[in-house]
Design a protein around this motif. Structure first.
Motif, PDB file in Angstrom:
ATOM      1  N   ILE A  28       0.752  -1.372   0.237  1.00 22.57           N
ATOM      2  CA  ILE A  28      -0.050  -0.084  -0.099  1.00 22.57           C
ATOM      3  C   ILE A  28       0.867   1.402  -0.269  1.00 22.57           C
ATOM      4  O   ILE A  28       2.010   1.356   1.015  1.00 22.57           O
ATOM      5  CB  ILE A  28      -1.035   0.393   1.054  1.00 22.57           C
ATOM      6  CG1 ILE A  28      -1.731  -1.353   1.523  1.00 22.57           C
ATOM      7  CG2 ILE A  28      -1.800   1.621   1.296  1.00 22.57           C
ATOM      8  CD1 ILE A  28      -2.173  -1.073   0.612  1.00 22.57           C
ATOM      9  N   THR A  29       0.138   2.533  -0.808  1.00 18.40           N
ATOM     10  CA  THR A  29       1.716   3.528  -1.282  1.00 18.40           C
ATOM     11  C   THR A  29       0.582   4.924  -0.991  1.00 18.40           C
ATOM     12  O   THR A  29      -0.369   4.460  -1.365  1.00 18.40           O
ATOM     13  CB  THR A  29       2.596   3.325  -2.267  1.00 18.40           C
ATOM     14  OG1 THR A  29       3.186   4.142  -1.902  1.00 18.40           O
ATOM     15  CG2 THR A  29       1.854   3.407  -3.628  1.00 18.40           C
ATOM     16  N   GLY A  35      -4.083   8.762   3.533  1.00 19.50           N
ATOM     17  CA  GLY A  35      -4.886   7.813   4.162  1.00 19.50           C
ATOM     18  C   GLY A  35      -4.939   6.416   4.315  1.00 19.50           C
ATOM     19  O   GLY A  35      -5.681   5.433   4.326  1.00 19.50           O
ATOM     20  N   LYS A  36      -3.801   6.004   4.203  1.00 22.38           N
ATOM     21  CA  LYS A  36      -2.544   4.543   4.380  1.00 22.38           C
ATOM     22  C   LYS A  36      -3.432   4.023   5.343  1.00 22.38           C
ATOM     23  O   LYS A  36      -3.260   3.130   5.206  1.00 22.38           O
ATOM     24  CB  LYS A  36      -0.960   4.690   3.394  1.00 22.38           C
ATOM     25  CG  LYS A  36      -1.009   5.114   2.650  1.00 22.38           C
ATOM     26  CD  LYS A  36       0.574   5.024   2.272  1.00 22.38           C
ATOM     27  CE  LYS A  36       0.970   6.219   3.174  1.00 22.38           C
ATOM     28  NZ  LYS A  36       1.203   7.649   3.718  1.00 22.38           N
ATOM     29  N   LEU A 132       1.730  -4.164   8.957  1.00 22.36           N
ATOM     30  CA  LEU A 132       2.408  -3.505   9.083  1.00 22.36           C
ATOM     31  C   LEU A 132       2.922  -2.367   7.716  1.00 22.36           C
ATOM     32  O   LEU A 132       2.700  -1.357   6.668  1.00 22.36           O
ATOM     33  CB  LEU A 132       4.200  -4.008   8.120  1.00 22.36           C
ATOM     34  CG  LEU A 132       4.520  -5.014   9.055  1.00 22.36           C
ATOM     35  CD1 LEU A 132       5.873  -6.223   8.556  1.00 22.36           C
ATOM     36  CD2 LEU A 132       4.754  -5.394  10.373  1.00 22.36           C
ATOM     37  N   ASP A 133       2.616  -0.787   9.152  1.00 21.80           N
ATOM     38  CA  ASP A 133       2.077   0.686   8.851  1.00 21.80           C
ATOM     39  C   ASP A 133       3.075   1.525   9.413  1.00 21.80           C
ATOM     40  O   ASP A 133       2.681   0.956  10.509  1.00 21.80           O
ATOM     41  CB  ASP A 133       0.407   1.283   9.060  1.00 21.80           C
ATOM     42  CG  ASP A 133       0.905   1.794   8.869  1.00 21.80           C
ATOM     43  OD1 ASP A 133       0.969   3.216   8.124  1.00 21.80           O
ATOM     44  OD2 ASP A 133      -0.532   2.579   9.638  1.00 21.80           O
ATOM     45  N   GLU A 134       4.399   1.767   9.093  1.00 24.46           N
ATOM     46  CA  GLU A 134       4.938   1.452   7.317  1.00 24.46           C
ATOM     47  C   GLU A 134       6.046   1.214   7.869  1.00 24.46           C
ATOM     48  O   GLU A 134       6.630   1.529   9.280  1.00 24.46           O
ATOM     49  CB  GLU A 134       4.765   2.968   7.363  1.00 24.46           C
ATOM     50  CG  GLU A 134       5.590   3.806   7.530  1.00 24.46           C
ATOM     51  CD  GLU A 134       5.256   5.002   6.111  1.00 24.46           C
ATOM     52  OE1 GLU A 134       6.230   5.553   5.778  1.00 24.46           O
ATOM     53  OE2 GLU A 134       4.523   6.073   6.197  1.00 24.46           O
ATOM     54  N   LEU A 135       6.865   0.850   6.818  1.00 25.65           N
ATOM     55  CA  LEU A 135       8.211   0.313   6.553  1.00 25.65           C
ATOM     56  C   LEU A 135       8.832   1.441   5.898  1.00 25.65           C
ATOM     57  O   LEU A 135       8.434   1.777   4.564  1.00 25.65           O
ATOM     58  CB  LEU A 135       8.236  -1.068   6.285  1.00 25.65           C
ATOM     59  CG  LEU A 135       8.158  -2.423   6.206  1.00 25.65           C
ATOM     60  CD1 LEU A 135       7.932  -3.422   6.150  1.00 25.65           C
ATOM     61  CD2 LEU A 135       8.343  -2.481   8.612  1.00 25.65           C
ATOM     62  N   VAL A 163       1.859  -3.901   3.624  1.00 26.44           N
ATOM     63  CA  VAL A 163       2.790  -3.655   4.029  1.00 26.44           C
ATOM     64  C   VAL A 163       2.578  -2.315   3.041  1.00 26.44           C
ATOM     65  O   VAL A 163       2.746  -1.894   1.985  1.00 26.44           O
ATOM     66  CB  VAL A 163       3.921  -4.327   3.703  1.00 26.44           C
ATOM     67  CG1 VAL A 163       5.542  -2.957   4.416  1.00 26.44           C
ATOM     68  CG2 VAL A 163       4.447  -5.452   3.951  1.00 26.44           C
ATOM     69  N   VAL A 164       2.674  -1.196   3.887  1.00 23.14           N
ATOM     70  CA  VAL A 164       2.617  -0.061   4.234  1.00 23.14           C
ATOM     71  C   VAL A 164       4.001   0.704   3.638  1.00 23.14           C
ATOM     72  O   VAL A 164       4.789   1.012   4.448  1.00 23.14           O
ATOM     73  CB  VAL A 164       1.992   0.795   4.510  1.00 23.14           C
ATOM     74  CG1 VAL A 164       1.942   2.626   3.965  1.00 23.14           C
ATOM     75  CG2 VAL A 164       0.317   0.913   4.926  1.00 23.14           C
ATOM     76  N   VAL A 165       4.009   1.156   2.364  1.00 27.45           N
ATOM     77  CA  VAL A 165       5.558   1.696   2.084  1.00 27.45           C
ATOM     78  C   VAL A 165       5.507   3.186   1.154  1.00 27.45           C
ATOM     79  O   VAL A 165       5.014   3.735   0.135  1.00 27.45           O
ATOM     80  CB  VAL A 165       6.578   1.227   0.886  1.00 27.45           C
ATOM     81  CG1 VAL A 165       8.004   1.320   0.232  1.00 27.45           C
ATOM     82  CG2 VAL A 165       6.794  -0.965   1.396  1.00 27.45           C
ATOM     83  N   ARG A 166       6.382   4.252   1.660  1.00 24.49           N
ATOM     84  CA  ARG A 166       6.234   5.453   0.630  1.00 24.49           C
ATOM     85  C   ARG A 166       6.255   5.465  -0.637  1.00 24.49           C
ATOM     86  O   ARG A 166       7.473   4.352  -0.997  1.00 24.49           O
ATOM     87  CB  ARG A 166       6.935   6.322   1.679  1.00 24.49           C
ATOM     88  CG  ARG A 166       6.525   7.228   2.541  1.00 24.49           C
ATOM     89  CD  ARG A 166       5.398   8.136   2.798  1.00 24.49           C
ATOM     90  NE  ARG A 166       5.026   8.619   3.864  1.00 24.49           N
ATOM     91  CZ  ARG A 166       5.635   9.550   4.811  1.00 24.49           C
ATOM     92  NH1 ARG A 166       5.989  10.752   4.651  1.00 24.49           N
ATOM     93  NH2 ARG A 166       4.699   9.575   5.664  1.00 24.49           N
ATOM     94  N   PRO A 167       5.947   6.272  -1.552  1.00 27.11           N
ATOM     95  CA  PRO A 167       6.772   5.935  -3.017  1.00 27.11           C
ATOM     96  C   PRO A 167       7.755   6.165  -3.949  1.00 27.11           C
ATOM     97  O   PRO A 167       7.809   5.073  -4.184  1.00 27.11           O
ATOM     98  CB  PRO A 167       5.656   7.189  -3.320  1.00 27.11           C
ATOM     99  CG  PRO A 167       4.456   7.208  -2.719  1.00 27.11           C
ATOM    100  CD  PRO A 167       4.693   7.092  -1.381  1.00 27.11           C
TER     101      PRO A 167
END
Length: 195
Positions: A28-29, A35-36, A132-135, A163-167
């Motif tokens: 998820i990015t 809103g992640k 996992l929010d966020e790596l 898993v939340v990851v920034r763009p």
């Protein structure tokens, strides 16, 4: 691989409609504030409605008078939360012992990271839903932070992991985990809804 974001309900319907036991990894990015975490919290709520007990950690923002001043780390299992990081200009009020280390605009508390890693170490093997929010840069670039979470993903000890990851770190996640099933961009969802 970039796909239109599924709602948490639709994603869970896919999970529960198959008996396939292979591990699935979803990234998820989206940009800051897109809103992640909210999406993850809704996934947790929907999972429980469907009889799936999610495990892992989420990192909701901490606001004071509508201004983001910090980030909590929350154990999904029992809702226990600790202040993970504060904006550098807030740290003197929030972390008076001045423990922690700077990460861009944030001062991160290593004791809370240790607590998060202990939570992840205690998870039973092969969970149904891991979040996992966020790596972020700590994990991907400095081999620090929630390293146990990175190892859980490496070992595929989940049926579905989100898993939340920034763009700017999506490519790093694809290099580490080439088996990623889908990447959902929250920003793209917002653009689609506006049209």
């Amino acid at each position: 691989m970039l796909e239109k974001l599924l709602s948490p309900t639709d994603l869970l319907a896919r999970l529960t409609s198959t008996t396939e036991s292979a591990s699935k990894l979803i990234i998820i990015t989206g940009s800051s504030g897109s809103g992640k975490t909210g999406w993850c919290l809704e996934l947790i709520r929907q999972a429980r409605i469907h009889g799936i007990e999610p495990v892992g950690l989420v990192s909701p923002a901490v606001f004071e008078q509508s201004v983001k001043i910090g980030i909590d780390l929350v154990d999904i299992t029992n809702n226990e939360r600790h202040l993970l990081g504060v904006k550098r200009d807030e740290f003197h009020r929030r972390l008076p012992e001045q423990r922690g280390f700077a990460q861009l605009h944030w001062l991160i508390d290593p004791e809370v990271l240790d607590w998060g890693n202990r939570i992840l170490l205690g998870l039973s093997t092969k969970c149904d839903l891991l979040l996992l929010d966020e790596l972020g840069p700590l994990e991907f670039l400095a081999n620090n932070g929630l390293t146990v979470g990175m190892s859980l993903i490496d070992r595929k000890e989940y049926r579905l992991a989100c898993v939340v990851v920034r763009p700017n770190l999506v490519q790093n996640s694809l290099e580490r985990w080439p088996w990623v099933d889908a990447i959902y961009d929250i920003d793209q969802l917002v653009e689609i809804e506006r049209e």
